[in-house]
Design an enzyme around this catalytic site. Sequence first.
Site, mmCIF file in Angstrom:
data_model
loop_
_atom_site.group_PDB
_atom_site.id
_atom_site.type_symbol
_atom_site.label_atom_id
_atom_site.label_comp_id
_atom_site.label_asym_id
_atom_site.label_seq_id
_atom_site.Cartn_x
_atom_site.Cartn_y
_atom_site.Cartn_z
ATOM 1 N N GLU A 1 -9.748 -1.742 5.159
ATOM 2 C CA GLU A 1 -10.408 -1.432 6.417
ATOM 3 C C GLU A 1 -11.677 -2.279 6.570
ATOM 4 O O GLU A 1 -12.202 -2.795 5.588
ATOM 5 C CB GLU A 1 -10.800 0.058 6.418
ATOM 6 N N ASP B 1 0.829 -1.198 0.000
ATOM 7 C CA ASP B 1 0.000 0.000 0.000
ATOM 8 C C ASP B 1 0.870 1.258 0.000
ATOM 9 O O ASP B 1 2.091 1.182 0.172
ATOM 10 C CB ASP B 1 -0.965 0.001 1.198
ATOM 11 N N ASN C 1 -7.763 -2.723 14.098
ATOM 12 C CA ASN C 1 -9.159 -3.009 13.732
ATOM 13 C C ASN C 1 -9.263 -4.218 12.789
ATOM 14 O O ASN C 1 -10.306 -4.459 12.204
ATOM 15 C CB ASN C 1 -9.800 -1.774 13.081
ATOM 16 N N HIS D 1 -7.429 -4.681 9.997
ATOM 17 C CA HIS D 1 -7.135 -4.432 8.584
ATOM 18 C C HIS D 1 -5.851 -5.125 8.152
ATOM 19 O O HIS D 1 -4.938 -5.361 8.952
ATOM 20 C CB HIS D 1 -7.143 -2.939 8.244
HETATM 21 C C1 GLP Z 1 -0.450 0.220 8.495
HETATM 22 C C2 GLP Z 1 -0.062 -0.560 7.236
HETATM 23 C C3 GLP Z 1 -0.345 -2.027 7.412
HETATM 24 C C4 GLP Z 1 0.296 -2.495 8.707
HETATM 25 C C5 GLP Z 1 -0.332 -1.774 9.865
HETATM 26 C C6 GLP Z 1 0.197 -2.212 11.209
HETATM 27 O O1 GLP Z 1 -1.804 0.410 8.591
HETATM 28 N N1 GLP Z 1 -0.769 -0.112 6.084
HETATM 29 O O2 GLP Z 1 0.171 -2.747 6.307
HETATM 30 O O3 GLP Z 1 0.110 -3.885 8.842
HETATM 31 O O4 GLP Z 1 -0.027 -0.401 9.694
HETATM 32 O O5 GLP Z 1 1.383 -1.545 11.509
HETATM 33 P P1 GLP Z 1 2.299 -1.854 12.734
HETATM 34 O O6 GLP Z 1 3.059 -3.065 12.374
HETATM 35 O O7 GLP Z 1 3.168 -0.641 12.890
HETATM 36 O O8 GLP Z 1 1.418 -2.059 13.913
#
Ligand code: GLP
Length: 248
Positions: free
Chosen positions: A143, A67, A136, A138
Amino acid sequence: MNVYVFASPDEIGAAVAQRFIDDAQGRTPRVWGLATGASPLPVYCRLIDAYQQGKLSFRHIKTYNLDEYCALPRNDENSYYTFMHRHLFDAVDMEEKNAHFFNGTAPDWAAECRRYDSSIVQDGGIDLQLLGIGQNGHIGFNEPSDAFSGDSFKVELSASTRRANAPYFTNRPMPQYALTMGIRRILAAKQILLIATGTAKADAVQRMIEGRVTPQCPASVLQTHAQVSVFLDERAAAQLSCRTPTVR
Ligand code: GLP
């Protein structure tokens, strides 16, 4: 799903990195789907170590990031392009042309998503997809919603996601939109490795693994994929009723 519980994020990093290193020993070229956020950082550190020790080369690896934020110039310090270069690509022999990202500033987002999806398909699809999970539920930036998404698309980020990521944005406000691989695109990967660490992920992890498959918890769709491994620390695994197998 194969669920593994480790004592620390660093041990998860070593185990997941080994999966990538093993994958790179197979036939080339390999196509990897990569993720951003804190969860994959120990993996990237280990991949850099492996490169420095001569155990891994990225010369025959193509990567696609999951993303990218909309409206952020590629070289902004918060873009996922910058993140990947800072935490992995600049330290290894990755060729710029093999590292693929969404262009979050493309004027026609639908055309940009089509370009990205066709490029993945032309490269033969993703062999190994790394994922984190949002609080949440995702994955990528898919989402919670009323239906599972398909191909890549532009998404409005939820309040929960914006709260979780806002602390990173010290130079500008957190973007409201992102481009992300859709659920069908993620499920098309041959193997999926998901990392979750910390108490804040425990509820989402429980719903992903033990809850019903629902777009209200996008990660729950991984229950339908035959080759998924989930790597947890004790805190992220705290709400699971079934705790085996455990790796220590
Ligand atoms: C963002 C990214 C996701 C990732 C998520 C969790 O939303 N788009 O791909 O999995 O963060 O991030 P973290 O590993 O910092 O908790």
